[in-house]
Scaffold this motif. Structure first.
Motif, mmCIF file in Angstrom:
data_model
loop_
_atom_site.group_PDB
_atom_site.id
_atom_site.type_symbol
_atom_site.label_atom_id
_atom_site.label_comp_id
_atom_site.label_asym_id
_atom_site.label_seq_id
_atom_site.Cartn_x
_atom_site.Cartn_y
_atom_site.Cartn_z
ATOM 1 N N PHE A 394 31.330 -33.784 28.700
ATOM 2 C CA PHE A 394 31.337 -34.152 27.286
ATOM 3 C C PHE A 394 29.970 -34.687 26.851
ATOM 4 O O PHE A 394 29.470 -34.356 25.774
ATOM 5 N N LEU A 396 27.032 -33.922 27.994
ATOM 6 C CA LEU A 396 26.108 -32.799 27.802
ATOM 7 C C LEU A 396 26.419 -32.033 26.523
ATOM 8 O O LEU A 396 25.530 -31.678 25.750
ATOM 9 N N ARG A 397 27.699 -31.790 26.289
ATOM 10 C CA ARG A 397 28.085 -31.024 25.098
ATOM 11 C C ARG A 397 27.767 -31.798 23.825
ATOM 12 O O ARG A 397 27.372 -31.228 22.814
ATOM 13 N N SER A 398 27.930 -33.124 23.888
ATOM 14 C CA SER A 398 27.673 -33.930 22.697
ATOM 15 C C SER A 398 26.194 -33.892 22.318
ATOM 16 O O SER A 398 25.817 -34.268 21.226
ATOM 17 N N GLY A 400 24.645 -31.060 22.392
ATOM 18 C CA GLY A 400 24.424 -29.711 21.898
ATOM 19 C C GLY A 400 24.360 -28.647 22.977
ATOM 20 O O GLY A 400 24.133 -27.472 22.691
ATOM 21 N N VAL A 401 24.551 -29.039 24.246
ATOM 22 C CA VAL A 401 24.519 -28.043 25.316
ATOM 23 C C VAL A 401 25.868 -27.321 25.344
ATOM 24 O O VAL A 401 26.902 -27.965 25.515
#
Ligand SMILES: Nc1ncnc2c1ncn2[C@@H]1O[C@H](COP(=O)(O)OP(=O)(O)OP(=O)(O)O)[C@@H](O)[C@H]1O
Ligand SMILES: [Mg+2]
Lengths: 445, 253
Positions: A394, A396-398, A400-401
């Motif tokens: 999460f 990393l995704r937060s 923008g990945v």
């Protein structure tokens, strides 16, 4: 990033399919690949054949074959495979400056290979050495393999010694200034490839050996490596799983005083793989590191690393670092043992095996063993099985990945400790880059 | 810019209701602060906005520039300009800080149809921004947040924010664990980013941060709702008297 779920897993014993009695299978296996009884290595082959007949092929009840069904290795012949699916040589090591030696269906192909001339290194083939009376290979062939049969039998290595007809015979007297690459290529859909390499590193000699490519419908590779005092062997084996991705590989090594062996295995496309390392630290201050990064994807996949390291000298150092990423029902196996002989004081032995399960269908079976007969030693082992760290994902995704990319980063981070075992920075970067390409391609489906 | 309306959220697994009708609007260019007792739902609000799993939105909406945030994947929200500085930044062993930053910056650029930064330009930019936050080059080489002190982790969050240049920045207790000097650096970092196109939602327990980052509006959250909103003086009141009076007053209303 790995959540330690279990520190030491109790193996699950599965019922393996029943097959023909082992002796019947052995006869069929030998009929398909008869042992050549001529040449310098003939006595060693005869000995291996006798040993093989005495011990037979393994059944699923064999102590070290409980987690991996030996049936595909026992079968007289492999299933032929579709060669069209093999698109050229792997990219791995393509850009590395090296001496390339090509084996096609397990036979040395001089025309496709570089001129085997390298300062400080004498290279010949097993077939050629065999034909030369008095060649040193007669004294070495099968010796470390035979020693490595105690206390645990390794029948496919015995079979290999008995019937192999080709391989490399390498004697290193100096410091090789570039790696020797063994590149396997398949040409026949049914090739049952059996290769046996013999390496001798003289005092203070150094060599990096790269091994990759595809064997055949089935593969059986044995490497015997004898390291004299102060010698250094760096071995990197990357997918040599064969077209059908069924293979057994064995590395038998004896490491003399002050010598060092570092062996790293990368496996990204195996299906039924058994990779064994049997290493004896015979002299004082000897070093052995074995490591692997394994990616297993698919329900019928089984990747088995079986390691046996014996400490026989003072102040020996051994490290085992095994990392497996498993998904879609893949099974990873690790059987690793450290044996410390009486008197092998100040031994420093370390072993870690870890699995990252990308889904709930996959499993990791680990069997770490320590057997210690000296009192002043430091030995540790650990095994963990864990899932992807959702919090890290999460995070990393937060930033923008994208999810797929984030998983690739987390998988690479999980494998990082194993890759660290590749000493040469350029080679490490090469392996890590290819691994990333492979993961990325796979993530994009 | 950010519009939260009547947001109701429960925990997916336990079904426990945490947000019970949060309504909040942060116009472009403004800085809003959220204060409130422990467990009132401040972090939950920030997680739900940025798309963390485990929460179920049972009612209400949240939009960024009119786009429905709740429909988007976390990475899409980031590309749309949302950024959350975590209350507890996550350690990721094995992933280098630089690789992480560069992957994030370029992924967002790509998602927005912009050209990726070259390594040269990227390096220059990171060095410059890191320097302003007193983050040394050695720290950038290490794995993400691994071995960072509490304060270093918080500064690293602000570095990420400075690199990503989001339009809507949510800071969840970025001030806690910071020494006085680090707090000033962080505040300067935030103030440097203030612009008419960028908004901030600053979650904090302490008035001190708001001395440096002066908010336009202060909201008080309690039990999953915003119970009172006012000017910067509201934060001073909390500092002086605690939440007692405000909560009693809200209960009466
Ligand atoms: N995953 C979870 N499991 C169980 N309870 C949770 C979970 N997430 C949040 N909660 C509960 O929801 C409530 C709100 O938590 P939240 O973290 O949003 O509070 P907060 O306002 O940020 O508090 P603090 O000021 O202490 O950071 C708390 O009671 C908390 O225990
Ligand atoms: Mg909180």
């Amino acid at each position: 990033m790995l959540e330690a779920v279990k520190t030491q897993q109790t193996p699950v014993i599965e019922g393996a399919p029943r097959s023909a009695p082992a002796d019947v299978q052995l006869d069929a296996r030998l009929a398909a690949a008869p042992a050549p009884m001529t040449g310098a290595t003939a006595p060693a082959r005869a000995d291996a054949l006798a040993r093989l007949k005495e011990q037979g092929l393994p059944g699923p009840r064999h102590e070290y074959w409980r987690y991996t069904d030996p049936a595909p290795f026992n079968a007289a012949r492999p299933e032929p495979v579709a060669l069209e699916t093999v698109a050229g040589d792997p990219k791995l090591f393509a850009s590395v400056d090296k001496l390339r030696l090509v084996f096609v269906d397990g036979r040395f192909d001089a025309a496709a290979s570089d001129d085997p001339a390298l300062a400080g290194v004498e290279i010949t083939t097993l077939a050629q050495a065999d034909a030369q009376p008095g060649h040193w290979v007669a004294e070495a062939y099968g010796v470390l393999e035979a020693q490595g049969q105690k206390p645990v039998r390794r029948p496919f290595a015995v079979l290999n010694t008995a019937v192999a007809t080709d391989g490399l015979v390498i004697r290193v007297t100096g410091k090789a200034d570039r790696p020797v690459q063994i590149l396997y290529r398949p040409s026949d859909a049914g090739a049952d490839v059996i290769v046996h390499h013999v390496l001798r590193l003289e005092e203070g000699a150094e060599l990096t050996l790269l091994e990759n490519g595809l064997l055949g419908a089935r593969g059986n590779v044995v490497i015997e490596a004898d390291l004299a005092p102060g010698a250094k062997l760096h071995h990197i084996a990357a997918p040599r799983a064969g077209v059908a991705r069924i293979a057994t590989t064995h590395l038998f090594a004896r490491v003399a005083e002050g010598a060092s062996l570092k062996s790293f295995e990368l496996s990204v496309d195996g299906r039924h793989m058994r990779s064994e390392s049997v290493i004896e630290l015979a002299g004082d201050d000897a070093v052995a590191h074995v490591a692997a990064a394994v990616l297993g994807d698919g329900g019928n996949l089984r990747h088995d690393d079986t390691v046996f390291i014996t400490h026989g000298g003072l102040r020996g150092e051994s490290r085992q670092v095994f990392k497996k990423v498993l998904k879609n029902g893949a099974t990873g196996v690790f059987q690793g043992k450290i044996l410390v002989r009486p008197g092998a004081q100040k031994t420093d032995g370390y072993q870690i095996s870890q699995a990252l399960l990308l889904d709930e269908d996959s499993q990791f079976l680990a069997k770490p063993e320590l057997e210690i007969y000296a009192d002043d030693v430091k030995c540790s082992h650990g095994s963990t099985t864990g899932a992807l760290d959702e919090t890290a994902l999460f995070y990393l995704r937060s930033r923008g990945v994208p999810r797929e990319r984030a998983i690739v980063l987390l998988v690479l981070s999980f494998l990082a400790d194993a890759l660290e075992e590749v000493e040469d920075e350029d080679l490490r970067a090469e392996i890590s880059g290819r691994l990333e390409d492979w993961l990325t391609a796979k993530a994009q489906g | 810019m950010l519009e939260i309306k009547n947001l109701h959220v429960q925990l997916e697994e336990e079904g426990k209701q945490i947000l019970k009708g949060v309504t909040l609007t942060v116009p472009a260019g403004e800085v809003h602060a959220i204060m409130g007792p422990n467990g009132s739902g401040k972090s939950t609000t920030s997680y739900v906005l940025s798309g963390r799993e485990g929460y179920e939105v049972t009612d209400g909406s949240a939009t960024l520039d009119g786009r429905d945030l709740l429909e988007m994947e976390p990475e899409e929200r980031a590309a749309a300009g949302l950024f959350l500085a975590f209350q507890y930044p996550v350690e990721i062993p094995g992933v280098g800080n630089m690789t992480f930053l560069r992957t994030a910056v370029n992924a967002q650029r790509k998602a927005r149809g912009e050209e990726e930064l070259s390594s040269g330009d990227f390096l220059k930019l990171v060095r410059e921004k890191a320097k302003a936050l007193d983050i040394d080059a050695e720290m950038l080489k290490r794995p993400v947040n691994v071995g960072f002190s509490g304060g270093e982790k918080k500064r690293n969050e602000i570095l990420q924010m400075a690199m990503l240049e989001p339009r809507m920045c949510i800071l969840d207790e970025t001030d806690s664990g910071l020494d006085v000097d680090a707090m000033r650096l962080v505040a300067e970092g935030v103030n440097a980013l203030r612009s008419p196109e960028r908004s901030f939602l600053v979650i904090t327990h302490y008035q001190r941060l708001l001395d440096h980052i002066v908010p336009d509006v202060v909201h008080i959250m309690h039990d999953g709702r915003i119970v009172k909103s006012g000017g910067p003086e509201l934060a001073l009141e909390v500092e002086r008297n605690g939440y007692g009076d405000i909560l009693a007053e809200a209960a009466d209303a």
